[in-house]
Design an enzyme around this catalytic site. Structure first.
Site, PDB file in Angstrom:
ATOM      1  N   SER A 172      37.084  87.499  38.653  1.00 28.09           N
ATOM      2  CA  SER A 172      36.493  87.501  39.988  1.00 28.09           C
ATOM      3  C   SER A 172      35.879  88.870  40.256  1.00 28.09           C
ATOM      4  CB  SER A 172      37.560  87.207  41.046  1.00 28.09           C
ATOM      5  OG  SER A 172      37.059  87.422  42.355  1.00 28.09           O
ATOM      6  N   TYR A 187      45.783  88.843  45.163  1.00 28.05           N
ATOM      7  CA  TYR A 187      44.722  88.171  44.407  1.00 28.05           C
ATOM      8  C   TYR A 187      43.853  89.190  43.682  1.00 28.05           C
ATOM      9  CZ  TYR A 187      40.554  85.372  43.421  1.00 28.05           C
ATOM     10  OH  TYR A 187      39.497  84.759  42.790  1.00 28.05           O
ATOM     11  N   LYS A 191      43.406  89.589  39.506  1.00 32.41           N
ATOM     12  CA  LYS A 191      42.142  89.446  38.786  1.00 32.41           C
ATOM     13  C   LYS A 191      41.782  90.731  38.037  1.00 32.41           C
ATOM     14  CE  LYS A 191      41.247  85.156  39.740  1.00 32.41           C
ATOM     15  NZ  LYS A 191      41.214  84.137  38.678  1.00 32.41           N
TER      16      LYS A 191
END
Length: 279
Positions: A172, A187, A191
């Site tokens: 991402s 998150y 990533k």
């Protein structure tokens, strides 16, 4: 250690992208980016296995059948798999090699992932651990299982064999920058860990597989639809491209990394974000 050469670099360029005769496994392949990746690989000629966890088995089978039908009856098969379970992933990879690949595997796309917006100071322990268990651990278990197959296939090919695999992680832009206004430290960190994991594995496994990442920006999937309208307006202003991407706009990049067209590319992170990370 030797990175496998392109089998025929002087061939017409479109042939470099062909996946005819290849077998691919896409985790989280029943929806969103994963579904479009599976579609793209199948369209490029690969037989494809897709995994799912929360989708109904009947729906997953229908998705697989539709992909197959749209591509001349090419083999597409769905497998229920909990990527947090190493044993589950190992069992699934073994089944894919046997049932879809006729004894072989060429491509792994570790795409399954989750996202959440939780202020870091309030983050529950179980939810923080779950984020890494799916996004990092699950990707690694899948890559490890595939790498063992790739290593075995290279050994079986003999001294002059050049069989190599391709592993692609769905990372991402959140691995590169801190998104605003949403609060998603777990998150983002997961990533970022995934991108560096890919770089590390690319070096360690260079003899038998290439390992790369694709880092999408804002893609129209279920993850995006949960954003409040005011967030969407702010995000539009932050993206130089002034729009979000359709998931299907990414499938060409995955075909590129899966194919001989990217034969000298390993350890890379392809950021596809409409310019979001540039300003």
């Amino acid at each position: 250690m030797v990175l496998a050469p392109h089998p025929n670099p002087d061939a017409p360029v479109l042939s470099h992208f062909s996946l005819n005769g290849k077998t691919a496994l896409v985790t989280g392949g029943c929806r969103g980016i994963g579904l479009e990746v599976a579609r793209g690989l199948c369209e490029a000629g690969a037989n494809v296995a897709i995994t799912y966890s929360s989708t109904l088995s009947s729906e997953a089978d229908e998705i697989a059948a539709a992909l197959s039908s749209a591509n001349g009856g090419r083999t597409v098969k769905a497998y229920k798999c909990n990527v947090r379970s190493k044993a589950d992933i190992d069992t699934t990879v073994d089944a894919v090699v046997r049932e879809v690949g006729g004894g072989k595997l060429d491509i792994l796309v570790a795409n399954a992932g989750i996202a959440a917006h939780v202020p870091a100071i309030d983050y529950p322990e179980d939810k923080f651990r779950e984020m890494f268990d799916v996004n990092v651990n699950g990707a690694f278990w899948a890559a490890q299982a595939a790498a063992r197959v790739f290593e075995r296939q290279l050994k079986e090919a003999g001294e002059n064999g050049t069989h190599r695999g391709s592993i692609i992680f769905t990372a991402s832009v959140s691995a590169t920058l801190v998104n605003i206004p949403q609060k998603q430290a777990a998150y983002n960190a997961s990533k970022a860990a995934l991108v560096h994991l890919a770089k590390s594995l690319a070096v360690e496994w260079v003899d038998f597989t290439r390992v790369n990442c694709i880092s999408p920006g804002y893609i129209v999937t279920e993850m995006l639809t949960i954003h409040p309208a005011e967030w969407t307006e702010q995000l539009y202003r932050l993206i130089p491209g002034r729009r979000f991407s359709k998931a299907s706009e990414l499938k060409g990049a995955y075909v590129f990394l899966a194919s001989d067209a990217s034969s000298y590319m390993t350890g890379a992170d392809m950021i596809i974000d409409g310019g979001y990370t540039l300003p």
